[in-house]
Design a protein around this motif. Structure first.
Motif, PDB file in Angstrom:
ATOM      1  N   TRP A  49       0.825  -1.213   0.000  1.00  0.00           N
ATOM      2  CA  TRP A  49       0.000   0.000   0.000  1.00  0.00           C
ATOM      3  C   TRP A  49       0.865   1.272   0.000  1.00  0.00           C
ATOM      4  O   TRP A  49       0.345   2.392   0.059  1.00  0.00           O
ATOM      5  N   GLY A  50       2.188   1.094   0.030  1.00  0.00           N
ATOM      6  CA  GLY A  50       3.070   2.265  -0.051  1.00  0.00           C
ATOM      7  C   GLY A  50       3.679   2.681   1.281  1.00  0.00           C
ATOM      8  O   GLY A  50       4.191   3.801   1.402  1.00  0.00           O
ATOM      9  N   PHE A  51       3.632   1.795   2.276  1.00  0.00           N
ATOM     10  CA  PHE A  51       4.266   2.103   3.568  1.00  0.00           C
ATOM     11  C   PHE A  51       5.403   1.112   3.803  1.00  0.00           C
ATOM     12  O   PHE A  51       5.584   0.177   3.022  1.00  0.00           O
ATOM     13  N   SER A  52       6.158   1.325   4.874  1.00  0.00           N
ATOM     14  CA  SER A  52       7.259   0.427   5.169  1.00  0.00           C
ATOM     15  C   SER A  52       7.058  -0.162   6.565  1.00  0.00           C
ATOM     16  O   SER A  52       7.033   0.563   7.560  1.00  0.00           O
ATOM     17  N   VAL A  53       6.923  -1.486   6.632  1.00  0.00           N
ATOM     18  CA  VAL A  53       6.647  -2.154   7.905  1.00  0.00           C
ATOM     19  C   VAL A  53       7.923  -2.804   8.439  1.00  0.00           C
ATOM     20  O   VAL A  53       8.643  -3.478   7.697  1.00  0.00           O
ATOM     21  N   SER A  54       8.210  -2.600   9.739  1.00  0.00           N
ATOM     22  CA  SER A  54       9.297  -3.356  10.383  1.00  0.00           C
ATOM     23  C   SER A  54       8.764  -3.988  11.658  1.00  0.00           C
ATOM     24  O   SER A  54       7.808  -3.490  12.265  1.00  0.00           O
ATOM     25  N   GLY A  55       9.375  -5.077  12.073  1.00  0.00           N
ATOM     26  CA  GLY A  55       8.904  -5.804  13.256  1.00  0.00           C
ATOM     27  C   GLY A  55       9.588  -5.292  14.518  1.00  0.00           C
ATOM     28  O   GLY A  55      10.811  -5.123  14.538  1.00  0.00           O
ATOM     29  N   LEU A  56       8.827  -5.084  15.578  1.00  0.00           N
ATOM     30  CA  LEU A  56       9.393  -4.591  16.841  1.00  0.00           C
ATOM     31  C   LEU A  56      10.455  -5.552  17.377  1.00  0.00           C
ATOM     32  O   LEU A  56      11.425  -5.124  18.018  1.00  0.00           O
ATOM     33  N   HIS A  57      10.279  -6.846  17.089  1.00  0.00           N
ATOM     34  CA  HIS A  57      11.215  -7.848  17.608  1.00  0.00           C
ATOM     35  C   HIS A  57      12.597  -7.765  16.973  1.00  0.00           C
ATOM     36  O   HIS A  57      13.543  -8.393  17.439  1.00  0.00           O
TER      37      HIS A  57
END
Lengths: 240, 240
Positions: free
Chosen positions: A63-71
């Motif tokens: 969708w045009g965002f950048s996801v990173s995992g908290l872990h």
């Protein structure tokens, strides 16, 4: 409370939609309105953090965002303090809340969201922990958390995946409505909003509006049960 | 352990039977074998103690025994110490365990049952609290008990009202099997016996036999799932 920006989804999956599809417009609007490009995903409600983060990342990155995992951050609290938006995914509410407490994240998330510094998106268990307490989760108590008190972005309780039926007609286990009724008889009980799958709450400061593709049912002490529909303004619930 | 006499029912109600009817023969046999005329009923899992006790008393008195409610005694612990048999009824497991802890009854019940001085009958929530812990209850966590550890008459966990289905085909909430699977991934998890409605466990010293009109499913770590039927001897579960 007046700065809070949050979307609380009943679930990530909804019959007839791909994962999170029913919530795409609301999630995109919320992030774009706040000029947010990066979303910190909290995978603590499930066991395999990498796999869970990958699944969410595939959808939301597209969708045009950048996801990173908290872990993936060495210091979870620092990562929360540096984030502009978090998404806490579903799974087991007890495990999720226990892990948030173990990293001392409950109060830091509460403070940053209520100060307007952190946008909060939650789904299912991630919605349960956003409320006053996890007393109305559907999940199995697989681990004993230090408290049932939760982040408390809203002063009432939510029952996600709300469905107005027993498991089948001959089964003698309690129905969802009976379970919620048992809670409402407790002295400490707050009102319970049953969010049907496909529904979500949009908290925007002191405004609370029902969004998505399905409605909700409000349970109050004394047996009062009121149905609400997509688009309804239910801001009065923030004043409890 | 070797003196323990207990009947652990999945539920008091079973489709096609009046209340407790499917368990009548086993309950009568157990009480008669131990020359017991008086049964102490523990109504703590429900809100209205008088009403709940009356309902159970009507059924069991008609079988030739005398039922009294634990809540009618000024000193619950003394009443337990003087009783020969207790029946802990179903309702909400969290409320039940919390109330047992508030009167300091958990360890006294454990000791008296394991010493062979007290016959234990439990149903649903009353079966959950008889096991190692309440981690596999289906109930809503309406109150925060001081611990999930329970009476521990058996060293494994039970899931009462076990049913092998989701709420309906389009619902996205977890199935019962998925919930039990989440628990089994916890380091502290024990095996889980899913007791179908109409089934019960008869603990007789070091013997454990499945009774009633329905079977059970054993869930073990690593995804192993085994079906058991009425009459099966599953004493190996006591050795865990």
């Amino acid at each position: 409370m007046f700065q809070c920006q949050a979307l609380l989804l009943s679930s990530s999956n909804c019959h007839g939609y791909s994962m999170l599809e029913f919530a795409k417009e609301e999630i995109c609007n919320l992030l774009e309105k706040n000029n947010i490009e990066n979303l910190l995903f909290v995978p603590y409600a499930q066991k395999n953090y990498d796999e869970y983060t990958k699944k969410i990342k595939e959808v939301i990155d597209s969708w045009g965002f950048s996801v990173s995992g908290l872990h993936t951050y060495a210091e979870p609290m620092e990562a929360i303090n540096n984030a502009q938006a978090i998404f806490i995914g579903g799974g087991n509410t007890f495990m999720l809340l226990n892990t948030l407490y173990s990293y001392n994240l409950v109060s830091v998330i509460r403070e940053r969201v209520l100060e307007g510094k952190l946008v909060y998106i939650g789904s299912s268990a991630g919605t349960n922990v956003a409320t006053k307490s996890i007393h109305t989760t559907n999940d199995m108590p697989i681990i004993y958390p230090p408290s049932f008190e939760a982040i408390g972005l809203v002063p009432f309780n939510i029952n996600p995946h709300y469905i107005d039926k027993s498991e089948n007609e001959t089964h003698k286990g309690e129905t969802r409505d009976q379970r919620i009724g048992e809670y409402l008889e407790m002295p400490h009980a707050k009102s319970v909003l049953g969010l049907k799958e496909g529904s979500m709450l949009h908290v925007d400061g002191d405004s609370l509006v029902l969004k998505g593709v399905a409605g909700a049912v409000l349970f109050q002490k004394g047996g009062k049960k009121t149905e609400y529909f997509v688009g309804d303004n239910i801001s009065f619930l923030l004043e409890e």
